[in-house]
Write a protein that holds these residues in place. Sequence first.
Motif, mmCIF file in Angstrom:
data_model
loop_
_atom_site.group_PDB
_atom_site.id
_atom_site.type_symbol
_atom_site.label_atom_id
_atom_site.label_comp_id
_atom_site.label_asym_id
_atom_site.label_seq_id
_atom_site.Cartn_x
_atom_site.Cartn_y
_atom_site.Cartn_z
ATOM 1 N N LYS A 14 41.317 49.190 35.531
ATOM 2 C CA LYS A 14 42.128 49.004 34.114
ATOM 3 C C LYS A 14 41.591 50.204 33.229
ATOM 4 C CE LYS A 14 42.597 44.062 34.453
ATOM 5 N NZ LYS A 14 42.297 42.858 33.774
ATOM 6 N N LYS A 15 42.266 50.343 32.138
ATOM 7 C CA LYS A 15 41.850 51.244 31.035
ATOM 8 C C LYS A 15 40.751 50.742 30.244
ATOM 9 C CE LYS A 15 46.341 53.552 30.666
ATOM 10 N NZ LYS A 15 47.260 53.888 29.620
ATOM 11 N N ALA A 16 40.055 51.754 29.675
ATOM 12 C CA ALA A 16 38.976 51.418 28.859
ATOM 13 C C ALA A 16 39.445 50.433 27.613
ATOM 14 C CB ALA A 16 38.395 52.731 28.188
ATOM 15 N N MET A 17 38.419 49.465 27.452
ATOM 16 C CA MET A 17 38.787 48.532 26.187
ATOM 17 C C MET A 17 37.751 48.035 25.522
ATOM 18 S SD MET A 17 39.382 44.969 28.566
ATOM 19 C CE MET A 17 40.685 45.513 29.633
ATOM 20 N N LYS A 18 38.041 47.190 24.523
ATOM 21 C CA LYS A 18 36.960 46.936 23.540
ATOM 22 C C LYS A 18 36.240 45.746 24.427
ATOM 23 C CE LYS A 18 38.743 48.266 19.034
ATOM 24 N NZ LYS A 18 39.401 47.833 17.853
ATOM 25 N N ALA A 19 34.843 45.725 24.069
ATOM 26 C CA ALA A 19 34.105 44.520 25.065
ATOM 27 C C ALA A 19 34.575 42.996 24.442
ATOM 28 C CB ALA A 19 32.612 44.956 24.952
ATOM 29 N N GLY A 20 35.067 43.028 23.273
ATOM 30 C CA GLY A 20 35.397 41.791 22.803
ATOM 31 C C GLY A 20 36.633 41.272 23.301
ATOM 32 N N ASP A 21 37.636 42.372 23.606
ATOM 33 C CA ASP A 21 38.860 41.905 24.089
ATOM 34 C C ASP A 21 38.678 41.494 25.607
ATOM 35 O OD1 ASP A 21 40.211 42.622 22.005
ATOM 36 O OD2 ASP A 21 40.794 44.829 22.597
ATOM 37 N N TYR A 22 37.714 42.199 26.416
ATOM 38 C CA TYR A 22 37.053 41.668 27.742
ATOM 39 C C TYR A 22 36.486 40.484 27.584
ATOM 40 C CZ TYR A 22 35.117 41.963 32.177
ATOM 41 O OH TYR A 22 34.688 41.882 33.583
ATOM 42 N N ALA A 23 35.847 40.128 26.691
ATOM 43 C CA ALA A 23 34.992 38.850 26.488
ATOM 44 C C ALA A 23 36.028 37.837 26.288
ATOM 45 C CB ALA A 23 33.991 38.848 25.514
ATOM 46 N N ASN A 24 37.031 37.956 25.296
ATOM 47 C CA ASN A 24 38.011 36.967 24.935
ATOM 48 C C ASN A 24 38.885 36.646 26.491
ATOM 49 O OD1 ASN A 24 37.216 36.814 22.609
ATOM 50 N ND2 ASN A 24 38.790 38.435 21.765
ATOM 51 N N GLY A 25 39.074 37.579 27.380
ATOM 52 C CA GLY A 25 39.755 37.276 28.354
ATOM 53 C C GLY A 25 39.028 36.282 29.437
ATOM 54 N N MET A 26 37.561 36.364 29.180
ATOM 55 C CA MET A 26 36.545 35.637 30.073
ATOM 56 C C MET A 26 36.440 34.122 29.673
ATOM 57 S SD MET A 26 35.152 37.873 31.971
ATOM 58 C CE MET A 26 33.734 37.260 32.525
ATOM 59 N N LYS A 27 37.663 33.656 28.869
ATOM 60 C CA LYS A 27 37.441 32.223 28.328
ATOM 61 C C LYS A 27 37.202 31.356 29.711
ATOM 62 C CE LYS A 27 38.633 32.009 23.880
ATOM 63 N NZ LYS A 27 38.553 33.642 23.590
ATOM 64 N N GLY A 28 36.289 30.225 29.642
ATOM 65 C CA GLY A 28 36.224 29.575 30.520
ATOM 66 C C GLY A 28 34.990 30.043 31.686
ATOM 67 N N SER A 29 34.611 31.123 31.304
ATOM 68 C CA SER A 29 33.572 31.946 32.420
ATOM 69 C C SER A 29 32.359 32.165 31.623
ATOM 70 C CB SER A 29 34.215 33.184 33.105
ATOM 71 O OG SER A 29 35.576 32.683 33.605
ATOM 72 N N THR A 30 31.237 32.254 32.494
ATOM 73 C CA THR A 30 30.141 32.874 31.873
ATOM 74 C C THR A 30 29.582 34.142 32.687
ATOM 75 O OG1 THR A 30 28.711 31.585 33.358
ATOM 76 C CG2 THR A 30 29.039 30.889 31.178
ATOM 77 N N LEU A 31 29.143 35.002 32.157
ATOM 78 C CA LEU A 31 28.332 36.378 32.716
ATOM 79 C C LEU A 31 27.057 36.156 33.099
ATOM 80 C CD1 LEU A 31 30.205 39.142 31.061
ATOM 81 C CD2 LEU A 31 30.646 38.468 33.356
#
Length: 344
Positions: A327-344
């Motif tokens: 994927k292209k570079a993105m803001k980490a907040g956008d990446y985090a929002n796409g992780m709903k229901g998951s933990t890192l």
Amino acid sequence: AGSGDKKKLVFLGTPEVAASALEAILDAAEAPNAAFEVHAVVSQPGRPRGRGRSKSGPPPPSPVAEAAMRRGIPEDMVLCPVKANEPDFLQRLRDMEPDLMVTAAYGNFLPQKFLDIPRLGTLNIHPSLLPQFRGAAPVQRCLERGDAVTGVSVAYTVLKMDAGPVLRRVEHELNGDEKHDELLPELFATGAKALIEALPRVWDGTESFDTATPQAEYGDACEAPKTSPEEARMDFMGQNARTLHNKVRGFAGWPGTKAKFEVRKDGGDEGTVVEVKIITTKVVTDSEAGKEAKAANGAVELTKNSMRVPCGGGDWLEVLELQPPGKKAMKAGDYANGMKGSTL
């Protein structure tokens, strides 16, 4: 080529930052009453760029060769030897009888037979405060080390790499957030300006190899070896946040920095490992994070604007920008929002 009694300068360089330096030198050479001309340009041969370029005809010229021809240097005066010790190439240079050679990120070893050719020597634009960071990756290693000041040197070339006496040295203060791919062009631009300002005194003999400052007068030398993809891996538990932040800054562009995270669905024990490229970071203290890094047990905090990663030094590295696989570079907040229901 050939403008009466003007001094003959031959420029050697290869990448984009060197092309910008060449453009500045050409601008100075075209000024009214300029004492010199850019007589010839030397560059490494063109290389395939981008995917599939090697299969589609000859590779494009290097950025320096491209700039030289665009600015009107005759094609037969743009030389692209594979190595700088080729007898035919050296003979062509001797026949030109150049007064001065100037190098900027040329990328080929210069033998003594080459260095003996120009009457006034060879000057190199090097993006560090020599004798600090001699070698292939001065800006990367300086940022990785977390220095508060860097700069650029214009130094005479000798057989030993980046070890010649210094004609000009310009300091550049750092704020702690600069990245390699942004700082490098800035330092080369400063170096080209310093070189151009020094040229009148070089032409009239006021300044020379013999009057330049030996590097030992500026302190001890240190090396700046090439960076490698193997160094680009980030070890959050093994290093503190400041060290990792400086690595992200220093390795920006190439080779970049990569980190592996385990993604678990909420409530799940099994996780999948994902490797992402880390692009922009900042260091965050426990009080700023509102939580102790040591108490996080390696769990990443996902916020609206970023990802906070606990580090081995008991502090946090806040990831502001990243690039997931494919994927292209993105803001980490956008990446985090796409992780709903998951933990890192």
